[in-house]
Design a protein around this motif. Structure first.
Motif, PDB file in Angstrom:
ATOM      1  N   MET A  99       0.845  -1.200   0.000  1.00  0.00           N
ATOM      2  CA  MET A  99       0.000   0.000   0.000  1.00  0.00           C
ATOM      3  C   MET A  99       0.875   1.242   0.000  1.00  0.00           C
ATOM      4  O   MET A  99       1.764   1.405   0.847  1.00  0.00           O
ATOM      5  CB  MET A  99      -0.895   0.022   1.241  1.00  0.00           C
ATOM      6  CG  MET A  99      -1.796   1.242   1.291  1.00  0.00           C
ATOM      7  SD  MET A  99      -2.527   1.508   2.935  1.00  0.00           S
ATOM      8  CE  MET A  99      -1.097   2.071   3.847  1.00  0.00           C
ATOM      9  N   LYS A 100       0.663   2.107  -0.943  1.00  0.00           N
ATOM     10  CA  LYS A 100       1.421   3.354  -1.005  1.00  0.00           C
ATOM     11  C   LYS A 100       0.891   4.343   0.026  1.00  0.00           C
ATOM     12  O   LYS A 100      -0.313   4.469   0.229  1.00  0.00           O
ATOM     13  CB  LYS A 100       1.333   3.949  -2.407  1.00  0.00           C
ATOM     14  CG  LYS A 100       2.350   5.046  -2.650  1.00  0.00           C
ATOM     15  CD  LYS A 100       2.496   5.318  -4.122  1.00  0.00           C
ATOM     16  CE  LYS A 100       3.636   6.285  -4.364  1.00  0.00           C
ATOM     17  NZ  LYS A 100       3.869   6.505  -5.794  1.00  0.00           N
ATOM     18  N   LEU A 101       1.822   5.049   0.665  1.00  0.00           N
ATOM     19  CA  LEU A 101       1.421   6.005   1.696  1.00  0.00           C
ATOM     20  C   LEU A 101       0.745   7.225   1.084  1.00  0.00           C
ATOM     21  O   LEU A 101       1.041   7.628  -0.039  1.00  0.00           O
ATOM     22  CB  LEU A 101       2.636   6.459   2.495  1.00  0.00           C
ATOM     23  CG  LEU A 101       3.379   5.393   3.318  1.00  0.00           C
ATOM     24  CD1 LEU A 101       4.557   6.019   4.035  1.00  0.00           C
ATOM     25  CD2 LEU A 101       2.457   4.735   4.316  1.00  0.00           C
TER      26      LEU A 101
ATOM     27  N   HIS B 157       6.895  14.797   2.131  1.00  0.00           N
ATOM     28  CA  HIS B 157       6.082  14.097   1.150  1.00  0.00           C
ATOM     29  C   HIS B 157       5.845  12.670   1.644  1.00  0.00           C
ATOM     30  O   HIS B 157       6.708  12.076   2.275  1.00  0.00           O
ATOM     31  CB  HIS B 157       6.809  14.065  -0.199  1.00  0.00           C
ATOM     32  CG  HIS B 157       5.960  13.606  -1.335  1.00  0.00           C
ATOM     33  ND1 HIS B 157       5.677  12.267  -1.566  1.00  0.00           N
ATOM     34  CD2 HIS B 157       5.332  14.297  -2.320  1.00  0.00           C
ATOM     35  CE1 HIS B 157       4.922  12.162  -2.637  1.00  0.00           C
ATOM     36  NE2 HIS B 157       4.687  13.366  -3.110  1.00  0.00           N
ATOM     37  N   PRO B 158       4.670  12.098   1.393  1.00  0.00           N
ATOM     38  CA  PRO B 158       4.416  10.732   1.850  1.00  0.00           C
ATOM     39  C   PRO B 158       5.382   9.698   1.270  1.00  0.00           C
ATOM     40  O   PRO B 158       5.629   8.667   1.905  1.00  0.00           O
ATOM     41  CB  PRO B 158       2.987  10.463   1.368  1.00  0.00           C
ATOM     42  CG  PRO B 158       2.370  11.818   1.236  1.00  0.00           C
ATOM     43  CD  PRO B 158       3.480  12.720   0.803  1.00  0.00           C
TER      44      PRO B 158
ATOM     45  N   ALA C 154       8.738   2.530  -2.148  1.00  0.00           N
ATOM     46  CA  ALA C 154       7.664   3.516  -1.965  1.00  0.00           C
ATOM     47  C   ALA C 154       6.312   2.902  -2.306  1.00  0.00           C
ATOM     48  O   ALA C 154       5.302   3.152  -1.628  1.00  0.00           O
ATOM     49  CB  ALA C 154       7.924   4.751  -2.825  1.00  0.00           C
ATOM     50  N   GLU C 155       6.282   2.081  -3.357  1.00  0.00           N
ATOM     51  CA  GLU C 155       5.041   1.388  -3.727  1.00  0.00           C
ATOM     52  C   GLU C 155       4.633   0.382  -2.658  1.00  0.00           C
ATOM     53  O   GLU C 155       3.465   0.002  -2.565  1.00  0.00           O
ATOM     54  CB  GLU C 155       5.227   0.687  -5.082  1.00  0.00           C
ATOM     55  CG  GLU C 155       5.334   1.626  -6.269  1.00  0.00           C
ATOM     56  CD  GLU C 155       4.013   2.305  -6.574  1.00  0.00           C
ATOM     57  OE1 GLU C 155       2.982   1.613  -6.619  1.00  0.00           O
ATOM     58  OE2 GLU C 155       4.012   3.546  -6.765  1.00  0.00           O
ATOM     59  N   ASP C 156       5.619  -0.035  -1.856  1.00  0.00           N
ATOM     60  CA  ASP C 156       5.370  -1.000  -0.792  1.00  0.00           C
ATOM     61  C   ASP C 156       5.181  -0.315   0.564  1.00  0.00           C
ATOM     62  O   ASP C 156       5.449  -0.896   1.614  1.00  0.00           O
ATOM     63  CB  ASP C 156       6.538  -1.998  -0.716  1.00  0.00           C
ATOM     64  CG  ASP C 156       6.209  -3.221   0.133  1.00  0.00           C
ATOM     65  OD1 ASP C 156       5.015  -3.540   0.266  1.00  0.00           O
ATOM     66  OD2 ASP C 156       7.142  -3.836   0.668  1.00  0.00           O
ATOM     67  N   GLY C 157       4.747   0.947   0.532  1.00  0.00           N
ATOM     68  CA  GLY C 157       4.399   1.640   1.762  1.00  0.00           C
ATOM     69  C   GLY C 157       5.555   2.230   2.529  1.00  0.00           C
ATOM     70  O   GLY C 157       5.492   2.340   3.758  1.00  0.00           O
ATOM     71  N   SER C 158       6.623   2.626   1.842  1.00  0.00           N
ATOM     72  CA  SER C 158       7.784   3.209   2.515  1.00  0.00           C
ATOM     73  C   SER C 158       7.863   4.712   2.271  1.00  0.00           C
ATOM     74  O   SER C 158       7.381   5.225   1.259  1.00  0.00           O
ATOM     75  CB  SER C 158       9.075   2.550   2.025  1.00  0.00           C
ATOM     76  OG  SER C 158       9.109   1.180   2.360  1.00  0.00           O
TER      77      SER C 158
END
Length: 251
Positions: A1-3, A42-43, A190-194
């Motif tokens: 999940m992307k932030l 930035h997220p 980042a695509e993995d929620g980082s």
């Protein structure tokens, strides 16, 4: 999940101005700190850039230390000091966190990564049982690899996703091709929620599209597009009109 802005781990940074009596001594004497109000992260990816001596590494160190990382780098569980030279900026920073907590985290400092590698070897020689720390970096001693390879061992093996990663000049030992590979790894994580906070001199690393760039100079800290940064303009001028630039440089 992307932030998103609602789920990011670190939202903003500001100064505890009520605790500051004077901006006359280091690190508060850094010019940009006088003008710092609130820095919104930035997220996905936030870049902090600027010329040497402007304070970008000091800012990242202060933020990381405030969050519980060892000033020389590593995870929050690393507790060592090869040379106690970090500033006390962390005492004057207020960091606003999101509602979610990262599953993974790491503070990467290029200039002290050798010390982190040494600490890992020392911990792995202690008879504590359990898995070796170096196994989470790919299993091969970081001292037995080139700087670039050992850097990438952290990026590829140790960074596990859903994490907060603070990186201080990660391009230091990376070729341009490896910097492009680093961009791909940043995107994957980042695509993995980082969430990443990165100080860098590399226009290649700054090119990640889902990001914000803050540029530090004597006047303060301001958001900028990649094409507006001095790093980009200098290299663009060099490659587009190299002979003319070198002519003036060598006069």
């Amino acid at each position: 999940m992307k932030l998103t802005k609602d789920t990011q781990y670190i939202k903003s940074l500001s100064l505890k101005r009520e605790r500051i009596r004077s901006f006359g001594s280091y690190p508060l004497s850094l010019p940009f700190l006088r003008h710092l109000e609130e820095l919104t992260f930035h997220p996905s990816v936030t870049y902090i850039i600027g010329e040497n001596g402007m304070g970008k590494s000091t800012l990242l160190e202060g933020a990381a230390t405030n969050l519980g990382f060892n000033p020389e780098g590593g995870t929050r569980n690393f507790n060592f000091s090869s040379y106690d030279s970090h500033s006390n900026l962390d005492e004057y920073l207020r960091i606003t966190k999101g509602v979610r907590r990262p599953r993974d985290s790491f503070f990467f400092r290029a200039e002290t990564y050798y010390n982190v590698a040494t600490h890992i070897e020392e911990l792995d020689t202690e008879p504590l049982g359990g898995p070796r720390i170096i196994d989470s970096f790919g299993g091969k001693s970081l001292h037995e690899q080139s700087h670039g390879e050992s850097f990438f061992a952290a990026f590829l093996e140790r960074f596990q996703g859903n994490g907060l990663y603070i990186l201080d000049e990660p391009e230091a030992a990376l070729s341009p091709v490896r910097q492009l590979a680093m961009l791909a790894r940043i995107h994957e994580l980042a695509e993995d929620g980082s969430q990443f906070i990165i100080s860098t001199h590399s226009p290649i690393l700054m090119a990640y599209p889902d990001a914000v760039i803050y540029q530090i100079d004597e006047q303060g800290i301001e958001e900028a597009l990649l094409e507006e940064t001095s790093h980009y303009s200098v290299l663009k001028q060099f490659f587009e009109d190299r002979d003319r630039l070198l002519h003036h440089l060598f006069k």
